[in-house]
Write an enzyme that holds these catalytic residues in place. Structure first.
Site, mmCIF file in Angstrom:
data_model
loop_
_atom_site.group_PDB
_atom_site.id
_atom_site.type_symbol
_atom_site.label_atom_id
_atom_site.label_comp_id
_atom_site.label_asym_id
_atom_site.label_seq_id
_atom_site.Cartn_x
_atom_site.Cartn_y
_atom_site.Cartn_z
ATOM 1 N N ASP A 49 3.861 -9.508 -17.040
ATOM 2 C CA ASP A 49 2.387 -9.513 -16.661
ATOM 3 C C ASP A 49 1.284 -10.637 -17.541
ATOM 4 O OD1 ASP A 49 2.631 -7.459 -14.905
ATOM 5 O OD2 ASP A 49 1.855 -6.086 -16.403
ATOM 6 N N GLY A 50 1.836 -10.964 -18.746
ATOM 7 C CA GLY A 50 1.145 -12.012 -19.423
ATOM 8 C C GLY A 50 1.440 -13.545 -18.758
ATOM 9 N N ALA A 77 -7.645 -2.840 -10.886
ATOM 10 C CA ALA A 77 -6.381 -3.732 -11.125
ATOM 11 C C ALA A 77 -6.186 -3.647 -12.963
ATOM 12 C CB ALA A 77 -6.129 -5.055 -10.778
#
Length: 255
Positions: A44-45, A152
């Protein structure tokens, strides 16, 4: 979704370079600016950093998970990569716009896909006033900080801070305190995505505060304004049997 040109972005120091090399051998790829889909390989990063870097190109992003959690990513399947992209569903995300002013009077702006957070800089708890659409809603919140999360981002830092998870299509924002001391029982508020939230920092000299938009941090802040952007958007692609909406629902039931 039919595509002919894909771009690959990955960390060249990744421990998964063997898998990345396999993907590069299986598929032709092009320059980022020429791509129809940008594939981010990692976690995700990595995805968030590259969305911030390339969102101005208005090219859809497809995350391929080689990280740990990978909430915004798709599971690794090298053989069916293009097929999964062809059959993918599109989620439209509107980032938050954060405007901050620091103690020198300097004004900065930044976008956030997950959340905007403000937090104490020292061992002293932060104190701030909260206005929504120009109306004072809380004269003084004493806490480690507070955050505003998008749908989100509601399952990320917001959830860890005790905030609710929002359905992706809810058109709402989470306003969540971080370790609230006073009022002790205040757990936050659900606001419309059209609302504008303003934080006025109190007793700045004794209780300095920093602010972040995702990973972009600003120091010694006096006020923060947050609102959702409607003129900017990000297209995220998800496998048809692994949509972001499904993940958000599963997260609410602890799955």
């Amino acid at each position: 979704m039919n595509i002919n040109k894909i771009a690959l972005i990955y960390n060249k120091n990744s421990k998964h370079l063997a898998i990345i090399e396999e993907i590069k051998k299986l598929y032709n790829y092009c320059k980022i600016e020429e791509a129809e889909v940008i594939i981010i390989i990692g976690g995700d990063g990595e995805l968030l950093h590259n969305i911030h870097r390339y969102m101005h190109l208005n090219i859809p992003f497809y995350g391929l998970n080689l990280g740990s959690l990978g909430f915004l990513m798709n599971p690794l399947d090298t053989k069916k990569l293009l097929q999964n992209i062809y059959e993918s569903t599109v989620s439209i995300l509107h980032p938050l716009l954060m405007q901050v002013e620091d103690t020198s009077g300097q004004i900065y702006k930044a976008l956030a896909i997950n959340e905007v957070s403000i937090f104490r800089k020292t061992n002293q708890v932060a104190k701030f006033r909260i206005d929504v659409n120009g109306v004072e809603r809380m004269s003084e919140l004493v806490a480690d900080g507070a955050l505003v999360a998008t749908p989100a981002g509601s399952s990320a830092y917001n959830l860890s801070a005790g905030g609710p998870i929002l359905p992706l299509a809810s058109n709402m924002l989470c306003l969540t305190p971080i370790c609230s001391f006073r009022p002790r029982r205040w757990h936050g508020a659900l606001l419309l995505s059209t609302d504008t939230i303003k934080f006025e920092i109190l007793n700045i000299t004794k209780r300095p505060v920093n602010a972040t938009a995702d990973f972009q941090e600003f120091n010694n802040i006096t006020r923060v304004t947050v609102k959702s952007t409607k003129d900017k958007y990000i297209k995220l692609l998800f496998n048809k049997n692994h949509t972001l909406e499904d993940r958000i629902i599963k997260e609410q039931f602890g799955e």
